[in-house]
Write a protein that holds these residues in place. Sequence first.
Motif, PDB file in Angstrom:
ATOM      1  N   THR A 102       1.338  -0.786   0.318  1.00  0.00           N
ATOM      2  CA  THR A 102       0.078   0.115  -0.132  1.00  0.00           C
ATOM      3  C   THR A 102       0.883   1.005  -0.224  1.00  0.00           C
ATOM      4  O   THR A 102       2.009   1.667   0.651  1.00  0.00           O
ATOM      5  N   ALA A 103       0.749   1.934  -0.860  1.00  0.00           N
ATOM      6  CA  ALA A 103       1.420   3.282  -1.263  1.00  0.00           C
ATOM      7  C   ALA A 103       1.080   4.170  -0.094  1.00  0.00           C
ATOM      8  O   ALA A 103       0.139   4.218  -0.043  1.00  0.00           O
ATOM      9  N   ARG A 104       2.135   5.132   0.725  1.00  0.00           N
ATOM     10  CA  ARG A 104       1.883   5.935   1.596  1.00  0.00           C
ATOM     11  C   ARG A 104       1.093   6.983   0.694  1.00  0.00           C
ATOM     12  O   ARG A 104       0.768   7.299  -0.139  1.00  0.00           O
ATOM     13  N   ASP A 105       1.957   8.836   1.508  1.00  0.00           N
ATOM     14  CA  ASP A 105       1.081   9.546   0.766  1.00  0.00           C
ATOM     15  C   ASP A 105       1.854   9.822  -0.673  1.00  0.00           C
ATOM     16  O   ASP A 105       1.478  10.633  -1.598  1.00  0.00           O
ATOM     17  N   LYS A 106       2.710   9.625  -1.150  1.00  0.00           N
ATOM     18  CA  LYS A 106       3.578   9.105  -2.650  1.00  0.00           C
ATOM     19  C   LYS A 106       3.325   8.323  -3.327  1.00  0.00           C
ATOM     20  O   LYS A 106       3.607   6.346  -2.752  1.00  0.00           O
ATOM     21  N   ALA A 107       4.077   8.311  -4.704  1.00  0.00           N
ATOM     22  CA  ALA A 107       3.562   7.540  -5.631  1.00  0.00           C
ATOM     23  C   ALA A 107       4.929   6.069  -5.700  1.00  0.00           C
ATOM     24  O   ALA A 107       5.907   6.858  -4.797  1.00  0.00           O
ATOM     25  N   ALA A 108       4.902   4.931  -5.873  1.00  0.00           N
ATOM     26  CA  ALA A 108       5.992   4.120  -5.738  1.00  0.00           C
ATOM     27  C   ALA A 108       6.388   3.159  -6.962  1.00  0.00           C
ATOM     28  O   ALA A 108       5.000   2.570  -6.963  1.00  0.00           O
TER      29      ALA A 108
END
Length: 116
Positions: A102-108
């Motif tokens: 699950t990505a947080r606040d930024k794309a990954a």
Amino acid sequence: MRRLLLLPALACAALANAAADNRGEPIAVAFKLDPKKVHEECTRMEAGQSRRWHWKSDAPVDFNIHYHRGEEVFYPVKRDGMRGDGGTFTAKSGEDYCWMWTARDKAAKVDGSIAK
């Protein structure tokens, strides 16, 4: 129309990964997550079966290995804010196990593999 075409493509990718796992081939993990989005790779494992896995990400993501029993979700592995991880997971019971990012606040961007 674009969304309708995307769903069959995702289903085909999931089937290809399941077929690869059944043949003993590694499942390639390579995807990009938009902020707050989720990606799963799932496979059936019987009690005592193991999978070696590793991955890395260019941004922190939450990671877990889980399975469902009815309405309940069980997390044999759960890590938050990771840029990479790996190990060997051995099933304690026969279940459909899912590796989930699950990505947080930024794309990954995530790369790795899951192998027998």
